[in-house]
Scaffold this motif. Structure first.
Motif, PDB file in Angstrom:
ATOM      1  N   MET A   8     -16.488   1.348 -18.204  1.00 12.71           N
ATOM      2  CA  MET A   8     -15.383   1.609 -17.317  1.00 12.71           C
ATOM      3  C   MET A   8     -14.502   0.358 -17.238  1.00 12.71           C
ATOM      4  N   LEU A   9     -13.229   0.540 -17.189  1.00 14.97           N
ATOM      5  CA  LEU A   9     -12.289  -0.566 -17.133  1.00 14.97           C
ATOM      6  C   LEU A   9     -12.292  -1.234 -15.762  1.00 14.97           C
ATOM      7  N   LYS A  10     -11.969  -2.499 -15.738  1.00 16.55           N
ATOM      8  CA  LYS A  10     -11.854  -3.238 -14.491  1.00 16.55           C
ATOM      9  C   LYS A  10     -10.408  -3.661 -14.315  1.00 16.55           C
ATOM     10  N   PHE A  11     -10.033  -3.974 -13.090  1.00 19.77           N
ATOM     11  CA  PHE A  11      -8.703  -4.505 -12.867  1.00 19.77           C
ATOM     12  C   PHE A  11      -8.753  -5.658 -11.895  1.00 19.77           C
ATOM     13  N   ILE A  12      -7.669  -6.404 -11.850  1.00 18.95           N
ATOM     14  CA  ILE A  12      -7.568  -7.597 -11.027  1.00 18.95           C
ATOM     15  C   ILE A  12      -6.644  -7.305  -9.859  1.00 18.95           C
ATOM     16  N   LEU A  13      -7.010  -7.817  -8.701  1.00 18.64           N
ATOM     17  CA  LEU A  13      -6.196  -7.666  -7.516  1.00 18.64           C
ATOM     18  C   LEU A  13      -5.698  -9.035  -7.086  1.00 18.64           C
ATOM     19  N   ALA A  14      -4.406  -9.205  -7.097  1.00 18.02           N
ATOM     20  CA  ALA A  14      -3.812 -10.449  -6.614  1.00 18.02           C
ATOM     21  C   ALA A  14      -3.216 -10.154  -5.248  1.00 18.02           C
ATOM     22  N   VAL A  15      -3.657 -10.862  -4.245  1.00 18.75           N
ATOM     23  CA  VAL A  15      -3.240 -10.564  -2.877  1.00 18.75           C
ATOM     24  C   VAL A  15      -2.532 -11.763  -2.272  1.00 18.75           C
ATOM     25  N   MET A  16      -1.443 -11.488  -1.598  1.00 16.84           N
ATOM     26  CA  MET A  16      -0.746 -12.504  -0.819  1.00 16.84           C
ATOM     27  C   MET A  16      -0.691 -12.002   0.615  1.00 16.84           C
ATOM     28  N   LEU A  17      -0.845 -12.913   1.554  1.00 19.83           N
ATOM     29  CA  LEU A  17      -0.764 -12.553   2.956  1.00 19.83           C
ATOM     30  C   LEU A  17       0.584 -12.996   3.496  1.00 19.83           C
ATOM     31  N   THR A  18       1.212 -12.116   4.242  1.00 21.20           N
ATOM     32  CA  THR A  18       2.473 -12.475   4.856  1.00 21.20           C
ATOM     33  C   THR A  18       2.481 -11.979   6.290  1.00 21.20           C
ATOM     34  N   ALA A  19       3.301 -12.581   7.092  1.00 24.72           N
ATOM     35  CA  ALA A  19       3.473 -12.127   8.463  1.00 24.72           C
ATOM     36  C   ALA A  19       4.813 -11.407   8.543  1.00 24.72           C
ATOM     37  N   ALA A  20       4.843 -10.353   9.328  1.00 18.83           N
ATOM     38  CA  ALA A  20       6.077  -9.598   9.483  1.00 18.83           C
ATOM     39  C   ALA A  20       6.223  -9.191  10.938  1.00 18.83           C
ATOM     40  N   ILE A  21       7.451  -9.081  11.366  1.00 20.05           N
ATOM     41  CA  ILE A  21       7.701  -8.595  12.717  1.00 20.05           C
ATOM     42  C   ILE A  21       8.109  -7.139  12.577  1.00 20.05           C
ATOM     43  N   GLN A  22       7.289  -6.247  13.100  1.00 21.83           N
ATOM     44  CA  GLN A  22       7.545  -4.821  12.988  1.00 21.83           C
ATOM     45  C   GLN A  22       8.429  -4.310  14.123  1.00 21.83           C
ATOM     46  N   ILE A  23       8.141  -4.762  15.323  1.00 26.57           N
ATOM     47  CA  ILE A  23       8.860  -4.346  16.513  1.00 26.57           C
ATOM     48  C   ILE A  23       9.135  -5.623  17.295  1.00 26.57           C
ATOM     49  N   PRO A  24      10.280  -5.762  17.924  1.00 25.87           N
ATOM     50  CA  PRO A  24      10.539  -6.985  18.680  1.00 25.87           C
ATOM     51  C   PRO A  24       9.386  -7.339  19.617  1.00 25.87           C
ATOM     52  N   GLN A  25       8.954  -8.582  19.570  1.00 22.17           N
ATOM     53  CA  GLN A  25       7.909  -9.164  20.400  1.00 22.17           C
ATOM     54  C   GLN A  25       6.505  -8.667  20.066  1.00 22.17           C
ATOM     55  N   ILE A  26       6.349  -7.824  19.079  1.00 24.23           N
ATOM     56  CA  ILE A  26       5.022  -7.418  18.618  1.00 24.23           C
ATOM     57  C   ILE A  26       4.887  -7.924  17.187  1.00 24.23           C
ATOM     58  N   ARG A  27       4.050  -8.919  17.008  1.00 27.88           N
ATOM     59  CA  ARG A  27       3.903  -9.523  15.691  1.00 27.88           C
ATOM     60  C   ARG A  27       2.691  -8.924  14.987  1.00 27.88           C
ATOM     61  N   THR A  28       2.897  -8.566  13.753  1.00 28.35           N
ATOM     62  CA  THR A  28       1.820  -8.011  12.952  1.00 28.35           C
ATOM     63  C   THR A  28       1.764  -8.749  11.622  1.00 28.35           C
ATOM     64  N   SER A  29       0.741  -8.463  10.871  1.00 21.24           N
ATOM     65  CA  SER A  29       0.561  -9.079   9.556  1.00 21.24           C
ATOM     66  C   SER A  29       0.708  -8.036   8.463  1.00 21.24           C
ATOM     67  N   SER A  30       0.861  -8.524   7.257  1.00 20.79           N
ATOM     68  CA  SER A  30       0.965  -7.666   6.082  1.00 20.79           C
ATOM     69  C   SER A  30       0.059  -8.209   4.987  1.00 20.79           C
ATOM     70  N   VAL A  31      -0.356  -7.314   4.119  1.00 22.02           N
ATOM     71  CA  VAL A  31      -1.051  -7.703   2.895  1.00 22.02           C
ATOM     72  C   VAL A  31      -0.202  -7.170   1.756  1.00 22.02           C
ATOM     73  N   LYS A  32       0.133  -8.047   0.808  1.00 15.85           N
ATOM     74  CA  LYS A  32       0.853  -7.572  -0.372  1.00 15.85           C
ATOM     75  C   LYS A  32       0.250  -8.216  -1.600  1.00 15.85           C
ATOM     76  N   GLY A  33       0.413  -7.551  -2.713  1.00 16.85           N
ATOM     77  CA  GLY A  33      -0.164  -8.077  -3.937  1.00 16.85           C
ATOM     78  C   GLY A  33       0.230  -7.250  -5.127  1.00 16.85           C
ATOM     79  N   LYS A  34      -0.436  -7.518  -6.226  1.00  7.22           N
ATOM     80  CA  LYS A  34      -0.175  -6.799  -7.474  1.00  7.22           C
ATOM     81  C   LYS A  34      -1.503  -6.509  -8.148  1.00  7.22           C
ATOM     82  N   ILE A  35      -1.647  -5.302  -8.640  1.00 11.38           N
ATOM     83  CA  ILE A  35      -2.849  -4.871  -9.332  1.00 11.38           C
ATOM     84  C   ILE A  35      -2.570  -4.965 -10.826  1.00 11.38           C
TER      85      ILE A  35
END
Length: 95
Positions: free
Chosen positions: A1-28
């Protein structure tokens, strides 16, 4: 079975004013030829294995999961024809 690589970067994003959340982004990436893997399922779970976010990678393998709370998570990538991949623990910071 084939394998793949996951490259992940973490970023912070503001979704709603005064409510801070985080994001995960990357490339497979296919490790055999270095190309991005499109349409893979990306699942983000917390330490209790509760699903807290999902995405599907774009044609070039990129993905982003927004609106995540600060804390420890795992990223799982699934695609037909490939072994599922689970990341090491990722700690998300607020803001």
């Amino acid at each position: 079975m084939l394998k793949f690589i996951l490259a992940v970067m973490l970023t912070a994003a503001i979704q709603i004013p005064q409510i801070r959340t985080s994001s995960v982004k990357g490339k497979i990436i296919d490790p055999e030829d270095g190309t991005g893997i499109g349409y893979a399922d990306v699942l983000v779970t917390d330490m209790t294995d509760k699903l807290v976010g999902t995405a599907v990678s774009s044609e070039d393998g990129c993905f982003i999961v927004n609106g995540l709370k600060a804390g420890d998570v795992f990223v799982t990538v699934k695609m037909i024809g490939y072994e599922a991949l689970v990341s090491d623990k990722i700690t998300l910071q607020e803001g």
